[in-house]
Scaffold this motif. Structure first.
Motif: not given
Ligand SMILES: NC(=O)c1ccc[n+]([C@@H]2O[C@H](COP(=O)([O-])OP(=O)(O)OC[C@H]3O[C@@H](n4cnc5c(N)ncnc54)[C@H](OP(=O)(O)O)[C@@H]3O)[C@@H](O)[C@H]2O)c1
Length: 328
Positions: A65, A172-173, A227, A229, A237, A247, A250, A303
């Motif tokens: 995505d 979305s949203n 999101s 998580l 963490k 995150r 960073r 990440s």
């Molecule tokens: N439509 C929209 O408006 C919108 C908005 C936001 C996101 N999105 C989409 O949703 C996707 C995911 O969002 P998100 O990145 O916020 O999702 P998330 O899965 O809630 O957070 C991901 C972060 O959590 C940590 N993580 C993931 N798995 C882990 C595990 N097993 N153990 C420990 N830490 C873990 C990592 O951060 P660290 O860097 O700390 O390791 C990772 O970068 C985005 O890439 C995007 O495609 C869409």
């Protein structure tokens, strides 16, 4: 030598319900998808990006995505992911579902933001150019726009599908009330609108309150939760301290130290419930979503490849979660 996908990547998955129907449509999506919002930008490590894509695909994650503005620099996630798809996944493009979006600010002036026909059509053209692809599988309007007639935005989505640049569209949203209006327009246009992408996790249940979740289900649309998580808060963490490689340290644009501190008590309580159930906090958070009939896919970020493996492991705990759900 280029990438050779794992031969057993679909083993048992087509028979055992791993792939889930996206609403009433014919498109099957994996339970987890990989998002490129973070860690795929200009200054991120390209080898790591490739390895995350390989790990995902090797484990049945066929859906990546994107959005026009993911980076930073805005657009760079599409450039990097497009390069990986072309150079590494070339022969496997038809095994992938690639999505992108437009709706947030992307370029200067009045035509680089929100929901006009002018913006959406130009933005997808730019996205395809950056990715070096002929089409995307799903194109989303990224957020509601109260200043553009809904008919204009929906007609632009329909035109995009008719032009062959996207196979399906998503919203979305959006909230439940706007979704009802948008769906009617898209249905009248015979536009293949199949999916809603919204923020949803144990920590953020807005979609339960604004009608999106129930309405989407009743209309036969899929839901992909972003999101899940809470950007990493629903993992172990941040329970004790704030690791340097996280995150929040960073890239504190969207997740801030205050978010962690304000939620820590709640996170500790959730972690105690998960531990009691024999799960990690992240496993409970992922299973909690996947167990809902309204939810098609959980859209994770990562990440590093190990997190993708850990989150697949969470999916494997879904039967256990179902058994103990009542006691959680
Ligand atoms: N439509 C929209 O408006 C919108 C908005 C936001 C996101 N999105 C989409 O949703 C996707 C995911 O969002 P998100 O990145 O916020 O999702 P998330 O899965 O809630 O957070 C991901 C972060 O959590 C940590 N993580 C993931 N798995 C882990 C595990 N097993 N153990 C420990 N830490 C873990 C990592 O951060 P660290 O860097 O700390 O390791 C990772 O970068 C985005 O890439 C995007 O495609 C869409």
């Amino acid at each position: 030598m280029g990438y050779t996908p794992a031969e057993d990547r679909y083993k048992d998955k087509l028979e055992n319900g791993f792939f889930r129907k996206c609403g009433d449509s014919g498109l099957m999506l994996p339970p987890l998808a990989l998002g490129m919002w973070h860690n795929f930008g200009t200054h991120d490590d390209y080898e790591n990006m490739k390895n995350m894509c390989f790990t995902a695909f090797d484990n049945g994650i066929t859906h990546f995505d994107l959005a026009n503005n993911y980076g930073p620099e805005p657009g760079s996630a599409e450039i990097n992911t497009g390069k990986i798809i072309r150079e590494e996944f070339g022969a496997h493009r038809d095994e992938l579902v690639i999505s992108t979006k437009a709706g947030y600010e992307m370029w200067d002036g009045p035509y680089g933001n929100w929901g006009s026909r002018k913006y959406l059509i130009a933005s997808l053209d730019q996205s395809l150019k950056r990715m070096g692809l002929d089409y995307v599988d799903i194109f989303y309007h990224h957020r509601m726009d109260k200043d553009t007639p809904l008919e204009e935005t929906m007609e632009a989505l329909s035109q995009i599908v008719k032009s062959g640049k996207a196979l399906y569209v998503g919203l979305s949203n959006y909230d439940g009330a706007t979704l009802i209006k948008a769906e009617k327009i898209l249905r009248d246009l015979h536009c293949p609108f199949i999916i809603n992408q919204n923020k949803y996790s144990i920590l953020d249940r807005t979609v339960e309150k604004n009608g999106l979740l129930t309405t989407s289900y009743e209309l036969g649309k899929g839901v992909i939760c972003f999101s899940p998580l809470a950007q990493g808060m629903l993992t172990d963490k941040y329970l004790k301290d704030i690791p340097a490689d996280s995150r929040v340290v960073r890239d504190g644009r969207f997740l801030k130290v205050d978010n962690i501190l304000n939620n820590r008590e709640h996170l500790l309580q959730l972690n105690a419930i998960a531990t009691e159930a024999g799960l990690k906090l992240s496993e409970m958070a992922i299973c909690w979503l996947l167990n809902k009939p309204e939810v098609t896919t959980v859209l994770i970020g990562a990440s590093r490849p190990e997190q993708i493996i850990a989150n697949i492991e969470a999916y494997n705990k879904l039967p256990l979660f179902k058994e103990i759900e009542q006691s959680i």
